[in-house]
Design an enzyme around this catalytic site. Structure first.
Site, short mmCIF file in Angstrom:
data_model
loop_
_atom_site.label_atom_id
_atom_site.label_comp_id
_atom_site.label_asym_id
_atom_site.label_seq_id
_atom_site.Cartn_x
_atom_site.Cartn_y
_atom_site.Cartn_z
N GLU A 54 98.54 71.98 144.50
CA GLU A 54 97.54 70.93 144.74
C GLU A 54 97.65 69.83 143.68
O GLU A 54 97.48 68.65 143.99
CB GLU A 54 96.14 71.55 144.75
CG GLU A 54 95.98 72.50 145.94
CD GLU A 54 94.62 73.15 145.98
OE1 GLU A 54 94.43 74.16 145.29
OE2 GLU A 54 93.74 72.63 146.67
N GLU A 111 95.82 80.71 148.14
CA GLU A 111 94.39 80.94 147.85
C GLU A 111 93.74 81.91 148.83
O GLU A 111 92.89 82.71 148.45
CB GLU A 111 93.62 79.61 147.87
CG GLU A 111 93.84 78.73 146.65
CD GLU A 111 94.98 77.73 146.82
OE1 GLU A 111 95.88 77.99 147.65
OE2 GLU A 111 94.97 76.70 146.13
C1 LIG Z 1 89.73 76.47 142.42
C2 LIG Z 1 90.20 76.48 143.83
C3 LIG Z 1 91.54 75.94 144.06
C4 LIG Z 1 92.63 76.67 143.42
C5 LIG Z 1 92.78 78.00 143.52
C6 LIG Z 1 93.94 78.67 142.95
O1 LIG Z 1 94.87 78.09 142.46
S1 LIG Z 1 93.90 80.35 143.02
C7 LIG Z 1 95.46 80.86 142.32
C8 LIG Z 1 96.57 80.61 143.25
N1 LIG Z 1 97.78 81.15 142.70
C9 LIG Z 1 98.27 82.36 143.06
O2 LIG Z 1 97.72 83.02 143.90
C10 LIG Z 1 99.50 82.81 142.35
C11 LIG Z 1 99.28 84.17 141.75
N2 LIG Z 1 100.42 84.65 141.02
C12 LIG Z 1 101.52 85.12 141.62
O3 LIG Z 1 101.65 85.15 142.82
C13 LIG Z 1 102.59 85.68 140.73
O4 LIG Z 1 101.99 86.05 139.51
C14 LIG Z 1 103.76 84.70 140.43
C15 LIG Z 1 104.56 84.50 141.72
C16 LIG Z 1 103.23 83.39 139.91
C17 LIG Z 1 104.66 85.32 139.34
O5 LIG Z 1 105.07 86.59 139.75
P1 LIG Z 1 105.81 87.58 138.71
O6 LIG Z 1 106.16 88.80 139.50
O7 LIG Z 1 106.84 86.83 138.01
O8 LIG Z 1 104.72 87.94 137.62
P2 LIG Z 1 103.33 88.72 137.78
O9 LIG Z 1 102.77 88.59 139.16
O10 LIG Z 1 103.48 90.09 137.23
O11 LIG Z 1 102.40 87.84 136.82
C18 LIG Z 1 102.66 87.77 135.43
C19 LIG Z 1 101.35 87.65 134.71
O12 LIG Z 1 100.73 86.41 135.06
C20 LIG Z 1 99.41 86.64 135.49
N3 LIG Z 1 99.09 85.61 136.49
C21 LIG Z 1 99.86 85.21 137.52
N4 LIG Z 1 99.25 84.20 138.18
C22 LIG Z 1 98.09 83.97 137.53
C23 LIG Z 1 97.04 83.05 137.73
N5 LIG Z 1 97.06 82.14 138.72
N6 LIG Z 1 96.00 83.10 136.90
C24 LIG Z 1 95.97 83.98 135.89
N7 LIG Z 1 96.93 84.88 135.65
C25 LIG Z 1 97.98 84.86 136.46
C26 LIG Z 1 99.45 88.03 136.09
O13 LIG Z 1 98.17 88.59 136.15
C27 LIG Z 1 100.35 88.73 135.09
O14 LIG Z 1 99.56 89.02 133.95
P3 LIG Z 1 99.83 90.35 133.08
O15 LIG Z 1 99.72 91.48 134.06
O16 LIG Z 1 101.21 90.19 132.53
O17 LIG Z 1 98.73 90.32 132.07
#
Ligand SMILES: CCC/C=C/C(=O)SCCNC(=O)CCNC(=O)[C@H](O)C(C)(C)COP(=O)([O-])OP(=O)([O-])OC[C@H]1O[C@@H](n2cnc3c(N)ncnc32)[C@H](O)[C@@H]1OP(=O)([O-])[O-]
Length: 716
Positions: free
Chosen positions: A103, A123
């Site tokens: 975004e 999301e």
């Molecule tokens: C307000 C309304 C509008 C917006 C809404 C949003 O954006 S909602 C968000 C939309 N975004 C998503 O839904 C994306 C969510 N994330 C993912 O899909 C995956 O983490 C990845 C593809 C970014 C990386 O995959 P990978 O297999 O390489 O790595 P991994 O998955 O093992 O993660 C490593 C570490 O990073 C941490 N962490 C990750 N993301 C976040 C975050 N946003 N925040 C905080 N922490 C996060 C994760 O917990 C882990 O911590 P740990 O356990 O080490 O303490």
């Protein structure tokens, strides 16, 4: 935070810094606001590039902040401010641009990505919608159909697909920041109006696409709020001016944020990561146990499970020796497996499956592999025979794994020369598709064996959960009281449809009886026979092994009604292999005759009672499992249920759900039902549940710590 630097010439570079994924925390948002202001004010700057540190653009809003009060500058005005800048701003996307990250990029005037980058608006998987303008800007950029797909599925797309859809302006294999800098230098001074997505018209919904989509998402994600809200936000984009569309987006986001479903889905996100960091009661964990590299494996037994396991292994690039001693089964498997592999590789977008599979009817052919997965029939004597054979033919140090769904791993280990190298790898059908893997450690399994199985699971793209060795392990152990209650409810007056509908309304993709028809009634029958509960010579009573027992599923199975495969089970189907379940008069007559035979008076049973009896019995067993240290924490159980048993993700998992309902309430209802059914031990509230209620029902995130303390003080 975000750092600012001015590159030689006139480009300002803003770098997001918040490891590991540069999530948009309050500090990062503040950093962006400050640095954008600085770039705006600096007369020498003619254009701006925003990138992320360490090869990752941005993983979105910081999910960890959702649990607390909102601090720092909000996302929406921050993105508007970027869009309004009168110098070209480009997002240089490497690694990921997800959720708020994409975004943010949509607020920039240009988007340049590395070819390996992944983009998406996930999301919806966290119970939210793209509430930082994504639901309004994306359809303006790529149209309603494509935006609808991305926003309601939350899927991650490749840079190539994003370029095709029009999300990206350029994709590069080279350094993306250099490329973006060169790009903005080139376009500096050009008019930006057409690059501000919020000012563009949104295509109208001419073919009622969104109405149709609404019907579909309601069917597909029964009871889930976020997919519905996503469609509503797109309806607003298609029918309202941008400002009003943004108001609707905010209104919908607020409703979702305050819903239990968003909390449940965010918990599910973190539990998936918690279970990956396994630890055993012995103290073994990733920190002190190394996994062995595996490049050659064998699978013994090529039934449905074995075939799926072969495909799952081959897809990781491992060479597989696939062994089946029955010639007919081997011939069928050697035809079917390559086709399955091809299909699955295609589904995952892989060109050629990298692994090499060789088929054999000779167990001697596994002598050179590093790991064997036994997937023969669920019969202990047969499995013991296989393990005795394996230990004599495999070279020393080979890991021996069993795909048993609940038999004693230690008993198998006992017949081998190296019991430390034996673990369970319990896959779920179809094994190449289902995400869950239970890695079962016995008392003698070495940390290295557990680490290797966990690592292998990860390579196969599974959510691997380490569980203790007890009958049924975690998933099937909890399933037993759930199924048992469903059968008791039939005895007491419910129909299979009533039970299934209550569970499906809760959010399960299939109720218990439909599921039983799908997997085959003979599967459970065989397990009960193995446990001495049914079969020739067992007296046909409603009390067996000292507790209430329902012979209903045995009788249906023994009538030749095995489910979908025979075209008849708890329901009737068009024919053998039919998929559409229809109510079957035979079942109703059979149930009436059964009740009459056992002097049972049918009563009307409300959906609430069906849910309480089935779900609370299952949850209660979850507490027993935690108490017995067969799962490391509630997150492990919840991940198992979400990824392996169709527990609706928007309810977090059974243990999370218990916390949402209130532990006091669960305890009170279990006490009530146990009082009415004293011959059902599964309804007797677990000691752990009582202890948790006694200390004030702490939140689920605190249970692990509480259990460990109680264990130290021998309260459990
Ligand atoms: C307000 C309304 C509008 C917006 C809404 C949003 O954006 S909602 C968000 C939309 N975004 C998503 O839904 C994306 C969510 N994330 C993912 O899909 C995956 O983490 C990845 C593809 C970014 C990386 O995959 P990978 O297999 O390489 O790595 P991994 O998955 O093992 O993660 C490593 C570490 O990073 C941490 N962490 C990750 N993301 C976040 C975050 N946003 N925040 C905080 N922490 C996060 C994760 O917990 C882990 O911590 P740990 O356990 O080490 O303490």
């Amino acid at each position: 935070m975000a750092t600012y630097s001015r590159l030689p010439g006139s480009v300002a570079l803003i770098t997001l810094q918040n490891p590991p994924v540069n999530a948009l925390s309050a500090a990062v948002r503040q950093g962006i606001v400050d640095t954008v202001q600085r770039a705006l004010k600096d007369p020498k700057v003619t254009s701006v590039v925003i990138c992320g540190q360490n090869g990752k653009f941005c993983g979105g809003a910081d999910i960890r902040e959702f649990a607390g009060p909102m601090l720092g500058p909000p996302l929406v005005p921050m993105i508007h401010a970027i869009e309004a800048v009168d110098k070209p701003v480009a997002a240089a996307i490497e690694g990921v641009a997800l959720g708020g990250g994409l975004e943010l990029a949509l607020g920039c005037h240009y988007r340049i990505a590395h070819s390996k980058a992944l983009l998406g608006l996930p999301e919806v998987t966290l119970g939210l919608l793209p509430g930082a303008g994504g639901s309004q800007r994306l359809p303006r950029l790529i149209g309603l159909t494509a935006a609808l797909d991305l926003i309601t599925t939350g899927r991650h797309i490749s840079a190539a697909e994003a370029l095709k859809l029009g999300i990206l302006d350029q994709v590069t294999d080279n350094n993306v920041v250099d490329q973006a800098v060169e790009f903005v230098r080139r376009v500096a001074g050009q008019p930006l109006d057409s690059r501000r997505l919020s000012t563009l018209p949104c295509p109208p919904d001419v073919d009622s696409l969104l109405d149709k989509a609404m019907v579909k998402v309601r069917q597909r994600s029964r009871g889930a709020l976020a997919p519905v809200a996503c469609v509503q936000a797109l309806m607003a984009a298609a029918s309202l001016p941008y400002t009003q569309g943004m108001e609707k987006e905010r209104e919908l986001l607020t409703t979702l944020f305050n819903s239990g479903q968003a909390r449940a889905l965010q918990y599910a996100f973190f539990s998936q990561r918690v279970v990956g960091k396994w630890s055993l009661p012995s103290g073994a964990s990733w920190d002190n146990s190394a996994a062995r590299p595996i490049s050659k494996a064998a699978v013994i037994g090529l039934g449905t499970m074995g075939r799926g396991i072969v495909v799952a292994l081959a897809l990781t690039g491992i060479s597989v020796v696939a062994v089946e001693t029955q010639e007919k089964q081997l011939a069928e498997a050697s035809q079917a497996v390559p086709a399955m592999l091809q299909r699955e590789a295609g589904r995952r977008g892989l060109a050629t499956p990298p692994g090499v599979i060789s088929f054999s009817s000779n167990l001697q052919d596994v002598s050179e592999v590093e790991l064997v997965i036994e997937a023969v029939f669920e019969d202990m004597s047969l499995k013991l025979q296989v393990f005795r054979h394996l230990t004599s033919v495999c070279r020393p140090g080979t890991l021996l794994c069993s795909n048993t769904s609940g038999l004693d791993i230690d008993q198998l280990a006992a017949v081998t020369q190296s019991p430390g190298l034996v673990v369970g790898m319990h896959f779920f059908a179809p094994a190449h598709v289902m995400k869950l893997l239970e890695v079962v450690y016995g008392p003698r399994s070495s940390p290295e064996a557990v680490a290797t199985a966990m690592q292998l699971g990860k390579r196969m793209g599974k959510v691997s959960v380490a569980v203790g060795n007890c009958p049924g392990f975690v998933g099937n152990r909890m399933l037993k009281p759930y199924l048992e209650q469903a059968n008791f409810l039939l005895e007491e007056g419910a129909t299979p449809q009533q039970v299934d509908e209550a569970l499906e309304e809760f959010g399960f993709p299939m109720g218990v009886f439909r599921m039983s028809d799908l997997s085959g009634l003979d599967v459970g029958w065989r397990i009960r026979k193995e446990a001495g509960l049914t079969g020739p010579g067992v007296e046909s009573t409603r009390t067996r092994q000292g507790r209430r027992y329902s012979p209903l599923p045995d009788q249906v199975c023994e009538a030749g009604r095995l489910g979908q495969k025979t075209g008849r089970g708890w329901y009737q189907y068009d024919g053998p292999g039919g998929r559409v379940a229809r109510s079957d008069p035979w079942v109703h007559i059979f149930l009436e005759a059964y009740r009459a035979e056992h002097d049972l008076v049918a009563r009307s049973i409300a959906p609430e009672e069906i849910l309480e009896r089935c779900l609370y019995a299952l949850i209660n067993e979850g507490f027993n499992i935690l108490q017995d240290a067969m799962a490391a924490g509630p997150e492990d159980i919840d991940a198992i249920y979400v990824f392996g048993y169709g527990w609706p993700r928007h309810h977090g998992g059974p243990m999370f759900h218990a916390g949402q309902v209130g532990l006091g309430r669960i305890l009170e209802r279990l006490q009530h039902h146990h009082h009415n059914h004293p011959d059902v031990p599964h309804l007797k509230p677990s000691t752990l549940l009582r202890r948790l209620v006694a200390v004030g029902s702490p939140p689920v995130q605190k249970w692990r710590e509480f259990i460990n303390k109680e264990r130290v003080h021998s309260q459990l």
